[in-house]
Design a protein around this motif. Sequence first.
Motif, mmCIF file in Angstrom:
data_model
loop_
_atom_site.group_PDB
_atom_site.id
_atom_site.type_symbol
_atom_site.label_atom_id
_atom_site.label_comp_id
_atom_site.label_asym_id
_atom_site.label_seq_id
_atom_site.Cartn_x
_atom_site.Cartn_y
_atom_site.Cartn_z
ATOM 1 N N SER A 1 -29.593 85.326 35.933
ATOM 2 C CA SER A 1 -30.126 84.858 37.288
ATOM 3 C C SER A 1 -31.685 85.246 37.487
ATOM 4 N N PRO A 2 -32.750 84.329 37.388
ATOM 5 C CA PRO A 2 -33.989 84.199 37.697
ATOM 6 C C PRO A 2 -34.529 84.749 38.889
ATOM 7 N N SER A 3 -33.549 84.506 39.979
ATOM 8 C CA SER A 3 -34.212 84.715 41.393
ATOM 9 C C SER A 3 -32.995 84.768 42.428
ATOM 10 N N ALA A 4 -33.384 85.524 43.268
ATOM 11 C CA ALA A 4 -32.354 85.694 44.538
ATOM 12 C C ALA A 4 -33.452 85.549 45.930
ATOM 13 N N SER A 5 -33.156 85.000 46.969
ATOM 14 C CA SER A 5 -34.006 85.188 48.228
ATOM 15 C C SER A 5 -33.523 84.311 49.094
ATOM 16 N N GLY A 6 -33.684 84.454 50.544
ATOM 17 C CA GLY A 6 -33.255 83.709 51.534
ATOM 18 C C GLY A 6 -31.914 83.521 51.642
ATOM 19 N N GLY A 7 -30.813 84.401 51.035
ATOM 20 C CA GLY A 7 -29.423 84.402 51.204
ATOM 21 C C GLY A 7 -28.858 83.366 50.397
ATOM 22 N N ARG A 8 -30.004 83.016 49.211
ATOM 23 C CA ARG A 8 -29.324 82.173 48.258
ATOM 24 C C ARG A 8 -29.735 82.961 46.933
ATOM 25 N N GLY A 9 -29.175 82.733 45.916
ATOM 26 C CA GLY A 9 -29.084 83.123 44.585
ATOM 27 C C GLY A 9 -28.970 82.163 43.451
ATOM 28 N N LEU A 10 -29.855 82.123 42.334
ATOM 29 C CA LEU A 10 -29.595 81.063 41.376
ATOM 30 C C LEU A 10 -29.096 81.556 39.908
ATOM 31 N N GLY A 11 -28.193 80.732 39.415
ATOM 32 C CA GLY A 11 -27.702 81.358 38.262
ATOM 33 C C GLY A 11 -27.844 80.377 37.206
ATOM 34 N N GLN A 12 -28.304 80.516 35.930
ATOM 35 C CA GLN A 12 -28.550 79.473 34.848
ATOM 36 C C GLN A 12 -27.527 80.059 33.691
ATOM 37 N N GLY A 13 -27.005 79.026 33.049
ATOM 38 C CA GLY A 13 -26.287 79.485 31.837
ATOM 39 C C GLY A 13 -26.197 78.643 30.704
ATOM 40 N N ARG A 14 -25.875 79.075 29.332
ATOM 41 C CA ARG A 14 -25.884 78.075 28.197
ATOM 42 C C ARG A 14 -24.452 78.343 27.557
ATOM 43 N N ILE A 15 -23.767 77.320 27.277
ATOM 44 C CA ILE A 15 -22.666 77.385 26.640
ATOM 45 C C ILE A 15 -22.622 77.110 25.272
ATOM 46 N N TYR A 16 -22.241 77.978 24.423
ATOM 47 C CA TYR A 16 -22.362 77.737 22.774
ATOM 48 C C TYR A 16 -20.844 77.649 22.243
ATOM 49 N N THR A 17 -20.828 76.822 20.972
ATOM 50 C CA THR A 17 -19.609 76.966 20.351
ATOM 51 C C THR A 17 -19.631 78.405 19.643
ATOM 52 N N ARG A 18 -18.576 78.553 18.881
ATOM 53 C CA ARG A 18 -18.362 79.843 18.367
ATOM 54 C C ARG A 18 -19.252 79.997 17.058
ATOM 55 N N ASP A 19 -19.566 78.759 16.416
ATOM 56 C CA ASP A 19 -20.602 78.700 15.489
ATOM 57 C C ASP A 19 -21.924 78.372 15.659
ATOM 58 N N GLY A 20 -22.081 78.474 16.977
ATOM 59 C CA GLY A 20 -23.729 78.607 17.370
ATOM 60 C C GLY A 20 -24.261 77.255 17.864
ATOM 61 N N ARG A 21 -23.342 76.186 18.130
ATOM 62 C CA ARG A 21 -23.980 74.920 18.555
ATOM 63 C C ARG A 21 -24.149 75.068 20.164
ATOM 64 N N LEU A 22 -25.094 74.623 20.743
ATOM 65 C CA LEU A 22 -25.630 74.593 22.405
ATOM 66 C C LEU A 22 -24.639 73.539 22.614
ATOM 67 N N ALA A 23 -23.641 73.672 23.508
ATOM 68 C CA ALA A 23 -22.649 72.580 23.754
ATOM 69 C C ALA A 23 -23.132 72.180 25.316
ATOM 70 N N ILE A 24 -23.558 72.940 26.207
ATOM 71 C CA ILE A 24 -23.609 72.891 27.527
ATOM 72 C C ILE A 24 -24.799 73.773 28.105
ATOM 73 N N SER A 25 -25.503 73.202 28.972
ATOM 74 C CA SER A 25 -26.524 73.818 30.003
ATOM 75 C C SER A 25 -25.964 73.743 31.207
#
Length: 292
Positions: free
Chosen positions: A253-277
């Motif tokens: 989470s890079p930021s939270a303010s104003g009653g809101r919070g932001l989350g960001q994620g990256r999903i990788y396969t087990r062999d290290g390929r970036l599948a989803i942001s």
Amino acid sequence: MSQAPLLDLLDLLDLEQIEENIFRGRSRSAIVPRVFGGQVAAQALVAAGRTVPEDRLPHSLHAYFLRTGDPGAPIVYTVDRMNDGRSFTARRVVAVQHGQPIFALSASFQRWEEGLEHQAPMPPAPDPESLPTAEELLPTYGLDPAVVRKALEARAAVDLRYVDDPPYGRYGEPREPRSQVWFRANGKLDDDPLLHVVLATYVSDMTLLDSILLAHGRGGWAVGDVVGASLDHAMWFHRPFRADEWLLYDQESPSASGGRGLGQGRIYTRDGRLAISVIQEGVVRVPRPKTP
């Protein structure tokens, strides 16, 4: 382990077509008494995918949660066929309950093609088999047994394992706003690529806002010290993957303010390929003390 919970989830996501471009889905409660946002997003993506040629898969989705979903009522999904191009197909889906929109999704689909390749490297993480299962972990935190039972029932279709303690695991101790979980479907899935994207969409809403709570030592739904709800959700699907094989969900989470919070994620396969942001903003409020 029984595949019954996964089969129940797949049945939940299998919409009934009631007219051209109109679908109906069932709903069920989540850990909190409302429809789980990941369910609505996954069902909306199923509705969109039913109107798209099979050789095109989602490469992105952008969604807004507009109203709280009623777990006791069906959800009707209407699909707007916005564009059918030579390489890309765009759809807009609105989910309706009791005559009002509760969720809106825009999704873009693409026919696979070769292109430039690079990605952010996969961060280090322990092997998923070395981590405790939810059934082993949740009862160790001293939570209300009813809360533990409901949480295990709600997530029974997914094997989800925390790399470090979840927010309620070290309640009251602020930590770095970063969380990692391994996850996979609790059983074997068909080879349909859209199904794997839909399952990942379902899971992506489970833990993304955890990192916000970690920064403030809050426990969230398990202890009731924060009121939270998803506001919007965006995903980009970069590379093929299987949702019944281990995927690492690296979140911060890079930021939270104003009653809101932001989350960001990256999903990788087990062999290290970036599948989803993934990026999501949610309501994160501290409940006001009750007046005597």
